[in-house]
Enzyme design. Structure first.
Site, PDB file in Angstrom:
ATOM      1  N   TYR A   1      47.728  -4.516 -33.214  1.00  0.00           N
ATOM      2  CA  TYR A   1      49.092  -5.084 -33.654  1.00  0.00           C
ATOM      3  C   TYR A   1      48.798  -6.040 -34.744  1.00  0.00           C
ATOM      4  O   TYR A   1      49.343  -6.071 -35.813  1.00  0.00           O
ATOM      5  CB  TYR A   1      49.720  -5.586 -32.488  1.00  0.00           C
ATOM      6  CG  TYR A   1      51.198  -6.272 -32.723  1.00  0.00           C
ATOM      7  CD1 TYR A   1      52.060  -5.325 -33.120  1.00  0.00           C
ATOM      8  CD2 TYR A   1      51.295  -7.724 -32.698  1.00  0.00           C
ATOM      9  CE1 TYR A   1      53.435  -6.018 -33.247  1.00  0.00           C
ATOM     10  CE2 TYR A   1      52.654  -8.125 -33.034  1.00  0.00           C
ATOM     11  CZ  TYR A   1      53.640  -7.286 -33.246  1.00  0.00           C
ATOM     12  OH  TYR A   1      54.843  -7.868 -33.577  1.00  0.00           O
TER      13      TYR A   1
ATOM     14  N   LYS B   1      49.905  -6.285 -38.559  1.00  0.00           N
ATOM     15  CA  LYS B   1      50.886  -7.274 -39.192  1.00  0.00           C
ATOM     16  C   LYS B   1      49.966  -8.135 -40.300  1.00  0.00           C
ATOM     17  O   LYS B   1      50.591  -8.384 -41.272  1.00  0.00           O
ATOM     18  CB  LYS B   1      51.121  -8.154 -38.074  1.00  0.00           C
ATOM     19  CG  LYS B   1      52.206  -7.438 -36.922  1.00  0.00           C
ATOM     20  CD  LYS B   1      53.532  -6.961 -37.834  1.00  0.00           C
ATOM     21  CE  LYS B   1      54.509  -6.327 -36.773  1.00  0.00           C
ATOM     22  NZ  LYS B   1      55.731  -5.901 -37.357  1.00  0.00           N
TER      23      LYS B   1
END
Ligand code: NDP
Length: 246
Positions: free
Chosen positions: A154, A158
């Site tokens: 993740y 990002k």
């Protein structure tokens, strides 16, 4: 009604932050194109927004599908005639320590969170180039800036989104198109509600404002970046995190 006659496309719009962004832009006068993977949830949101006086159209799409992304943008243009704002919000988590992480969980998170933004940005840029106007806002995360235990996939997606946004901002600035990120901290949505209580408490301990953010806190930052007030802001990351990361 600062967005009267404007059209905004929001991905991941059928709940949480995406739904709040669609509502915020819609209440400011925009017609909203709601994109999400499940048609039923999308239609419920469209009905709720319609009850607030917002014109909302729904488009079922998996953001990882580049052909579908291009079709959605074409359908928006043929139904609504223009596309002014693109908000790449759809995102997922598949948390695990790296040593135990399945390759498919790495790939899926990168595909949804990063490639999804590539797919929709590439499609949306064509009408924005023609109009010499556009606003792209990518929803990153505090985790992309500070890292987080159990979220290598993740965080990479990002952080990648931030690098993507800065690079694209340079490519399209001269065409009147801005590209920015909003990086939320811990926001109370379906994505975070099932975290264990001790994890929630650990987050609260490091948030100076001592509360979790609301989807509307993020939506207001997106609205600002889409507005004329933000015309000279591009390639930036606005943190909406209660001071959790400065
Ligand atoms: P939610 O999980 O509540 O909502 C995300 C939406 O995106 C869901 O409706 C989901 O559909 C949809 N979606 C998932 N995969 C796809 C796909 N492949 N194609 C189209 N739509 C898809 O998340 P949040 O509202 O909490 O988060 C929104 C964004 O904000 C994400 O990018 C997230 O990473 C980011 N963010 C959230 C934070 C938080 O604390 N909540 C903090 C920092 C960033 P379905 O449910 O059917 O899978």
């Amino acid at each position: 009604m600062i967005f009267r006659d404007k059209v905004s496309l929001v991905t991941g719009a059928s709940q949480g932050i995406g739904e709040a962004i669609a509502e915020e832009l819609g209440l400011a006068g925009a017609t909203v194109a709601l994109v999400d993977i499940q048609k039923d949830k999308l239609n419920q949101v469209a009905d709720r927004l319609a009850s607030l006086g917002i014109r909302a159209l729904t488009y079922e799409a998996d953001v990882t599908d580049s052909v579908r992304a291009a079709r959605v943008v074409d359908e928006v243009l043929s139904s609504l005639g223009r596309l002014d704002h693109l908000v790449n919000n759809a995102g997922i988590t598949r948390d695990s320590l790296l040593l135990r992480m399945k390759e498919e969980d790495w790939d899926l998170v990168l595909r949804v969170n990063l490639k999804g933004a590539f797919n929709f940005s590439r499609a949306a840029l064509k009408p924005m180039f023609t109009a010499r106007y556009g606003r792209i806002v990518n929803i990153a995360s505090v985790v992309g800036l500070m890292g987080n235990f159990g979220q290598t996939n993740y965080a990479a997606s990002k952080a990648g989104l931030i690098g993507f946004s800065k690079s694209l901002a340079r490519e399209v600035a001269a065409r009147g198109i801005t590209v920015n990120c909003v990086a939320p901290g811990y926001i109370a949505t379906p994505m975070t509600e099932n975290l264990p209580e001790e994890v929630k408490k650990a987050f609260l301990d490091i948030i100076p404002m001592k509360r979790f953010g609301l989807p509307a806190d993020v939506a207001r930052a997106v609205k600002f970046l889409c507005s004329d007030e933000a015309a000279y802001i591009t390639g930036q990351v606005i943190n909406v995190n209660g001071g959790m990361y400065m």
